[in-house]
Design a protein around this motif. Structure first.
Motif, PDB file in Angstrom:
ATOM      1  N   ALA A 170     -30.123  29.582 -23.274  1.00  0.00           N
ATOM      2  CA  ALA A 170     -30.151  31.269 -23.457  1.00  0.00           C
ATOM      3  C   ALA A 170     -30.048  31.358 -24.992  1.00  0.00           C
ATOM      4  O   ALA A 170     -29.846  30.574 -25.716  1.00  0.00           O
ATOM      5  N   PRO A 171     -30.955  32.623 -25.731  1.00  0.00           N
ATOM      6  CA  PRO A 171     -31.612  33.395 -24.684  1.00  0.00           C
ATOM      7  C   PRO A 171     -33.016  33.189 -24.296  1.00  0.00           C
ATOM      8  O   PRO A 171     -33.846  32.458 -25.302  1.00  0.00           O
ATOM      9  N   ASP A 175     -29.848  35.792 -14.356  1.00  0.00           N
ATOM     10  CA  ASP A 175     -31.183  35.954 -15.000  1.00  0.00           C
ATOM     11  C   ASP A 175     -30.411  37.069 -16.312  1.00  0.00           C
ATOM     12  O   ASP A 175     -31.016  36.897 -17.354  1.00  0.00           O
ATOM     13  N   ALA A 176     -29.675  37.740 -15.747  1.00  0.00           N
ATOM     14  CA  ALA A 176     -29.173  38.670 -17.038  1.00  0.00           C
ATOM     15  C   ALA A 176     -28.298  38.024 -17.897  1.00  0.00           C
ATOM     16  O   ALA A 176     -28.586  38.178 -19.350  1.00  0.00           O
ATOM     17  N   SER A 177     -27.699  36.856 -17.707  1.00  0.00           N
ATOM     18  CA  SER A 177     -26.873  35.884 -18.609  1.00  0.00           C
ATOM     19  C   SER A 177     -27.704  35.081 -19.492  1.00  0.00           C
ATOM     20  O   SER A 177     -27.663  34.782 -20.647  1.00  0.00           O
ATOM     21  N   GLU A 188     -37.585  37.649 -23.739  1.00  0.00           N
ATOM     22  CA  GLU A 188     -37.681  38.744 -22.754  1.00  0.00           C
ATOM     23  C   GLU A 188     -38.611  38.862 -21.382  1.00  0.00           C
ATOM     24  O   GLU A 188     -38.380  39.396 -20.626  1.00  0.00           O
ATOM     25  N   HIS A 247     -31.001  35.982 -20.378  1.00  0.00           N
ATOM     26  CA  HIS A 247     -31.706  36.816 -20.942  1.00  0.00           C
ATOM     27  C   HIS A 247     -31.004  37.685 -22.277  1.00  0.00           C
ATOM     28  O   HIS A 247     -31.579  38.163 -23.140  1.00  0.00           O
ATOM     29  N   LYS A 248     -29.665  37.750 -22.132  1.00  0.00           N
ATOM     30  CA  LYS A 248     -28.905  38.247 -23.060  1.00  0.00           C
ATOM     31  C   LYS A 248     -29.026  37.595 -24.374  1.00  0.00           C
ATOM     32  O   LYS A 248     -29.078  36.324 -24.663  1.00  0.00           O
ATOM     33  N   ALA A 249     -28.954  38.420 -25.546  1.00  0.00           N
ATOM     34  CA  ALA A 249     -28.962  38.120 -26.786  1.00  0.00           C
ATOM     35  C   ALA A 249     -27.583  37.362 -27.006  1.00  0.00           C
ATOM     36  O   ALA A 249     -26.591  37.767 -26.694  1.00  0.00           O
ATOM     37  N   GLN A 250     -27.761  36.275 -27.895  1.00  0.00           N
ATOM     38  CA  GLN A 250     -26.406  35.637 -28.204  1.00  0.00           C
ATOM     39  C   GLN A 250     -26.080  35.878 -29.601  1.00  0.00           C
ATOM     40  O   GLN A 250     -26.916  36.242 -30.479  1.00  0.00           O
ATOM     41  N   HIS A 254     -27.603  37.866 -11.707  1.00  0.00           N
ATOM     42  CA  HIS A 254     -26.560  37.737 -12.691  1.00  0.00           C
ATOM     43  C   HIS A 254     -26.949  36.737 -13.494  1.00  0.00           C
ATOM     44  O   HIS A 254     -26.720  36.893 -14.756  1.00  0.00           O
TER      45      HIS A 254
END
Length: 79
Positions: free
Chosen positions: A32-33, A72-74, A36, A76-79, A70
Motif C-alpha cells: 500500500a498505498p 480495500d480501505a487499508s 486511488e 488505499h489509505k495514505a501512509q 476493509h
C-alpha cells in the motif's frame, strides 16, 4: 438467514497468506498505498485466483464483501 461474519485474519487465510497480525500489517505496508483509481482486485500483489476471489466477493456481495471492503480501505489509505 444471516451472513457469516468473517474476520480480517480469515480473509488472509482464504487468500493463502500469513494471517497473524504482524504478517497482515507487513503485507499492507509492503503493498500500500494503491493508486486511488486502482480496484483492489487489480493490485499487482495478487495472483489470478486471489484477484478473482476479491472481485467476486465484492461483485456478488458475498459473505466476504465486508472484510474485503476493509482490506480495500487499508490498501488505499495514505501512509
Amino acid at each position: 438467514m444471516e451472513k457469516p461474519v468473517h474476520h480480517f485474519s480469515e480473509l488472509f487465510e482464504q487468500l493463502g497468506l500469513a494471517s497473524d497480525p504482524d504478517s497482515i500489517e507487513r503485507f499492507i505496508q509492503r503493498n500500500a498505498p494503491l493508486p486511488e483509481t486502482m480496484p483492489l482486485a487489480e493490485a499487482p500483489c495478487w495472483n489470478e485466483g486471489q484477484a478473482e476471489f476479491l472481485k467476486e466477493a465484492v461483485d456478488e456481495d458475498a459473505d466476504w464483501a465486508e472484510v474485503v471492503d476493509h482490506l480495500d480501505a487499508s490498501m488505499h489509505k495514505a501512509q
